[in-house]
Motif scaffolding. Structure first.
Motif, PDB file in Angstrom:
ATOM      1  N   THR A 427      56.461  87.863  76.678  1.00 44.41           N
ATOM      2  CA  THR A 427      56.853  87.971  75.265  1.00 44.41           C
ATOM      3  C   THR A 427      56.641  86.629  74.569  1.00 44.41           C
ATOM      4  N   ASP A 428      56.120  86.667  73.352  1.00 49.00           N
ATOM      5  CA  ASP A 428      55.870  85.468  72.543  1.00 49.00           C
ATOM      6  C   ASP A 428      54.859  84.533  73.210  1.00 49.00           C
ATOM      7  N   GLN A 429      53.891  85.130  73.893  1.00 45.26           N
ATOM      8  CA  GLN A 429      52.851  84.315  74.536  1.00 45.26           C
ATOM      9  C   GLN A 429      51.481  84.820  74.082  1.00 45.26           C
ATOM     10  N   ALA A 430      50.513  83.909  74.044  1.00 48.20           N
ATOM     11  CA  ALA A 430      49.146  84.309  73.691  1.00 48.20           C
ATOM     12  C   ALA A 430      48.193  83.864  74.782  1.00 48.20           C
ATOM     13  N   ILE A 431      47.155  84.645  74.983  1.00 50.41           N
ATOM     14  CA  ILE A 431      46.079  84.238  75.891  1.00 50.41           C
ATOM     15  C   ILE A 431      44.735  84.501  75.211  1.00 50.41           C
ATOM     16  N   VAL A 432      43.717  83.842  75.737  1.00 56.01           N
ATOM     17  CA  VAL A 432      42.353  84.175  75.310  1.00 56.01           C
ATOM     18  C   VAL A 432      41.638  84.674  76.556  1.00 56.01           C
ATOM     19  N   THR A 433      40.989  85.808  76.437  1.00 53.98           N
ATOM     20  CA  THR A 433      40.338  86.369  77.610  1.00 53.98           C
ATOM     21  C   THR A 433      39.018  87.009  77.216  1.00 53.98           C
ATOM     22  N   LYS A 434      38.211  87.291  78.199  1.00 54.91           N
ATOM     23  CA  LYS A 434      36.943  87.977  77.899  1.00 54.91           C
ATOM     24  C   LYS A 434      37.067  89.406  78.390  1.00 54.91           C
ATOM     25  N   CYS A 457      35.681  82.280  64.690  1.00 55.26           N
ATOM     26  CA  CYS A 457      36.083  81.932  63.328  1.00 55.26           C
ATOM     27  C   CYS A 457      35.050  82.452  62.338  1.00 55.26           C
ATOM     28  N   THR A 458      35.549  83.022  61.245  1.00 55.13           N
ATOM     29  CA  THR A 458      34.647  83.636  60.265  1.00 55.13           C
ATOM     30  C   THR A 458      34.025  82.599  59.328  1.00 55.13           C
ATOM     31  N   HIS A 459      34.342  81.315  59.523  1.00 54.56           N
ATOM     32  CA  HIS A 459      33.690  80.285  58.700  1.00 54.56           C
ATOM     33  C   HIS A 459      32.297  79.998  59.262  1.00 54.56           C
ATOM     34  N   LEU A 460      32.219  79.254  60.354  1.00 52.88           N
ATOM     35  CA  LEU A 460      30.899  78.926  60.892  1.00 52.88           C
ATOM     36  C   LEU A 460      30.798  79.223  62.383  1.00 52.88           C
ATOM     37  N   GLY A 461      31.700  80.065  62.893  1.00 49.97           N
ATOM     38  CA  GLY A 461      31.492  80.592  64.232  1.00 49.97           C
ATOM     39  C   GLY A 461      32.061  79.824  65.399  1.00 49.97           C
ATOM     40  N   CYS A 462      32.903  78.810  65.177  1.00 52.88           N
ATOM     41  CA  CYS A 462      33.605  78.184  66.305  1.00 52.88           C
ATOM     42  C   CYS A 462      34.655  79.165  66.836  1.00 52.88           C
ATOM     43  N   GLU A 463      35.212  78.850  67.993  1.00 52.91           N
ATOM     44  CA  GLU A 463      36.218  79.733  68.591  1.00 52.91           C
ATOM     45  C   GLU A 463      37.620  79.177  68.308  1.00 52.91           C
ATOM     46  N   VAL A 464      38.501  80.028  67.796  1.00 52.68           N
ATOM     47  CA  VAL A 464      39.855  79.576  67.467  1.00 52.68           C
ATOM     48  C   VAL A 464      40.681  79.421  68.728  1.00 52.68           C
ATOM     49  N   SER A 465      41.716  78.607  68.641  1.00 54.83           N
ATOM     50  CA  SER A 465      42.660  78.503  69.761  1.00 54.83           C
ATOM     51  C   SER A 465      44.083  78.673  69.238  1.00 54.83           C
ATOM     52  N   TRP A 466      45.011  78.839  70.174  1.00 52.84           N
ATOM     53  CA  TRP A 466      46.388  79.237  69.834  1.00 52.84           C
ATOM     54  C   TRP A 466      47.249  78.021  69.545  1.00 52.84           C
ATOM     55  N   ASN A 467      48.065  78.114  68.495  1.00 48.44           N
ATOM     56  CA  ASN A 467      49.077  77.097  68.220  1.00 48.44           C
ATOM     57  C   ASN A 467      50.431  77.711  68.554  1.00 48.44           C
ATOM     58  N   ARG A 471      52.583  79.920  66.067  1.00 49.93           N
ATOM     59  CA  ARG A 471      52.122  81.283  66.351  1.00 49.93           C
ATOM     60  C   ARG A 471      50.937  81.660  65.453  1.00 49.93           C
ATOM     61  N   THR A 472      49.944  80.777  65.467  1.00 52.23           N
ATOM     62  CA  THR A 472      48.751  80.996  64.644  1.00 52.23           C
ATOM     63  C   THR A 472      47.498  80.744  65.481  1.00 52.23           C
ATOM     64  N   TRP A 473      46.402  81.344  65.055  1.00 49.35           N
ATOM     65  CA  TRP A 473      45.086  81.006  65.617  1.00 49.35           C
ATOM     66  C   TRP A 473      44.466  79.944  64.714  1.00 49.35           C
ATOM     67  N   GLU A 474      43.972  78.854  65.324  1.00 46.17           N
ATOM     68  CA  GLU A 474      43.464  77.738  64.533  1.00 46.17           C
ATOM     69  C   GLU A 474      42.064  77.356  64.980  1.00 46.17           C
ATOM     70  N   CYS A 475      41.256  77.001  64.002  1.00 43.47           N
ATOM     71  CA  CYS A 475      39.873  76.638  64.322  1.00 43.47           C
ATOM     72  C   CYS A 475      39.745  75.122  64.481  1.00 43.47           C
ATOM     73  N   PRO A 476      39.264  74.669  65.628  1.00 40.98           N
ATOM     74  CA  PRO A 476      39.171  73.225  65.867  1.00 40.98           C
ATOM     75  C   PRO A 476      38.036  72.560  65.098  1.00 40.98           C
ATOM     76  N   CYS A 477      37.156  73.338  64.488  1.00 36.02           N
ATOM     77  CA  CYS A 477      35.985  72.698  63.858  1.00 36.02           C
ATOM     78  C   CYS A 477      36.295  72.196  62.454  1.00 36.02           C
ATOM     79  N   HIS A 478      36.830  73.058  61.567  1.00 34.58           N
ATOM     80  CA  HIS A 478      37.078  72.609  60.185  1.00 34.58           C
ATOM     81  C   HIS A 478      38.450  73.005  59.670  1.00 34.58           C
ATOM     82  N   GLY A 479      39.319  73.477  60.575  1.00 32.58           N
ATOM     83  CA  GLY A 479      40.727  73.611  60.200  1.00 32.58           C
ATOM     84  C   GLY A 479      41.171  74.943  59.638  1.00 32.58           C
ATOM     85  N   SER A 480      40.341  75.996  59.703  1.00 40.25           N
ATOM     86  CA  SER A 480      40.839  77.307  59.242  1.00 40.25           C
ATOM     87  C   SER A 480      41.979  77.763  60.131  1.00 40.25           C
TER      88      SER A 480
END
Ligand code: FES
Length: 508
Positions: A427-434, A457-467, A471-480
């Motif tokens: 509960t209250d956990q996130a993972i990234v998986t294929k 990410c819908t900006h320029l295609g980097c992969e978001v990671s979990w904060n 409790r948000t998905w964040e893009c490491p490239c330009h901050g979305s």
């Protein structure tokens, strides 16, 4: 008051609401972003008799300005020694003078309109408790002397906090930013500024006249566009994605059993610890900020609010948390904000960004510089801050490192996944998986509902990671930033993450 995940500033002021722009209109200046830069520019331009429209993608003052620590100071950490070494004494002096004049402009506006905004003059201190920084603080004092900045080294800090040496800058200030900006927005509206909320700018069109295009298909036809929304929604071949990076910072408003001795404080080392106070409704409230990290690159094992609370308890004794919030800001590759025309191709579109977390003075400077440029008045800082400036000496290094970081995050994101199975998510956990070729982010909420999104990410295609903290998905490239259900919380991305139904949608 109960603990709120809303900034103290926004919780303590009732703001008016404004309509969505439902039909196109024509003005002299269209401003995008209703934070300190946009509102101050609207105020200054309307005073010059220009017709202004100010639009905000959500509600006014709910972005970085509503989440600042609101120090009105030219003391931006230990920067002056670095500025002298990187750019020379004259440029370092310009940076200091611009911030000092921004403070004076704020004071004049407060005085002119008799604004009640808890403005107090304070000394601003940078302290260290680490041997490594002692020398840097001493060098900063030498820089103060070269630049005629009034300050001193001190081993007599008013605040009871562990430290070895500190430097003070005299006669700086702090205030309640939302009280201040609400009042000057009222002045701007009295001068016929039109304000629209829930109105997103998506592009700028150049026909016979320039027009800001909005997401709901309306146009603000204007002679000048000011992008005061941090990340420029219109790049205009200014290449902003490769010229700056985004950071988040966390803030607590707390009560302690101690009296606050006055002053504003920040440490020299990391993690950052910033302390100030404000007296609201007869109560002393301490503002503690810090733990900044690049967006999408925080430590998922850390809850940054808990970290800050532990620091506050360990340092100041028992605390009661009243509010907690976070803020995001951009830093440019040479550390100097971009203020001026967005690129040489578009001289009537302006940008103001890269305030490096010192937005009260830098945002006010931006409003003044851009107002002067529009009014065709000389401004002695316009070339210094111009986004089109030929690179200062030595700025190629941070350019390379910023872009290597983006490239690293881009590549890392494509391969980084967990082996954890969906059935084991807590509960209250996130993972990234294929799953069947698709990289999927999965969050199990506090009611044990599963939310799955494609992590690209819908900006320029980097992969978001979990904060974990927010409790948000964040893009490491330009901050979305995106909610766990995929909606855009913060651009530059304009489109949500693709949601996935794990039973039916996963690509075969
Ligand atoms: Fe630019 Fe995500 S790729 S913000």
């Amino acid at each position: 008051m109960s603990e709120q995940t809303k900034s103290l500033w926004n919780e303590s002021v009732h703001l008016p609401s404004f309509p969505t722009l439902e039909e196109s209109l024509e003005v002299d200046v269209g401003i995008v972003g209703a934070g300190i830069t946009g509102i101050t520019a609207a105020y200054l331009l309307a005073k010059q008799g220009l017709k202004v429209a100010l639009i905000e993608t959500s509600q006014i003052l709910q972005g970085t300005t509503g989440h600042t620590t609101a120090k009105v100071t030219a003391q931006h950490g230990l920067i002056y020694d670095k500025l002298i070494k990187q750019f020379g004494v004259e440029n370092a002096k310009k940076y200091y003078q611009a911030a000092t004049e921004a403070k004076t402009l704020i004071e004049n506006i407060i005085q002119t309109h008799q604004i009640e905004c808890h403005y107090t003059n304070e000394n601003a201190y940078v302290y260290t408790n680490t041997d490594n920084y002692i020398e840097q603080i001493k060098n900063e004092m030498k820089a103060y002397d070269k630049l005629n900045i009034s300050g001193e080294l001190t081993d007599n800090l008013p605040l009871d906090i562990p430290y070895q040496l500190a430097i003070s800058m005299h006669d700086q200030a702090q205030f309640h930013p939302v009280q201040y900006l609400k009042a000057i927005l009222e002045e701007a509206i009295a001068n016929d500024v039109h304000v629209f909320e829930n109105t997103s700018a998506i592009d700028v069109e150049f026909n016979k006249k320039t027009a800001i295009m909005t997401a709901n298909n309306q146009r603000i036809i204007c002679d000048y566009v000011i992008q005061a929304s941090h990340y420029p929604f219109f790049d205009g071949q200014g290449f902003y994605p490769v010229r700056m990076y985004a950071e988040r910072e966390y803030v607590l408003a707390i009560k302690t059993e101690k009296d606050f001795p006055g002053g504003m404080y920040i440490n020299a080392e990391t993690p950052t610890r910033s302390v100030r106070n404000i007296r609201l409704n007869g109560e002393d409230i301490w503002i503690i900020a810090g733990d900044s990290h690049k967006v999408g690159q925080g430590d998922q094992k850390i809850n940054y609010f808990k970290n800050l609370a532990k620091f506050a308890k360990d340092t100041f004794g028992p605390i009661k948390i009243i509010n907690k919030w976070s803020a995001q800001d951009y830093t440019t590759i040479d550390g100097i904000p971009y203020i001026g025309t967005v690129s040489s191709a578009h001289d009537n579109v302006f940008v103001a960004t890269g305030f490096n977390k010192w937005g009260m003075t830098n945002g006010t400077t931006a409003a003044k510089v851009i107002t002067d440029l529009i009014m065709k008045r000389r401004n002695e800082y316009s070339e210094f801050f111009a986004p089109t400036r030929s690179s200062f000496p030595n700025s190629i290094k941070p350019f390379i490192s910023t872009n290597m970081n983006v490239t690293k995050e881009f590549i890392k994101g494509k391969f980084d996944t967990t082996k954890q199975s969906i059935s084991n998510i807590k509960t209250d956990q996130a993972i990234v998986t294929k799953i069947k070729g698709s990289r999927i982010g999965i969050y199990k909420d506090q009611q044990n509902n599963i939310h799955a999104v494609k992590t690209t990410c819908t900006h320029l295609g980097c992969e978001v990671s979990w904060n974990t903290t927010e409790r948000t998905w964040e893009c490491p490239c330009h901050g979305s930033r995106f909610s766990y259900t995929g909606e855009v919380i913060q651009g530059p991305a304009k489109e949500p993450l693709q949601t996935i139904d794990l039973n039916t949608d996963v690509e075969k």
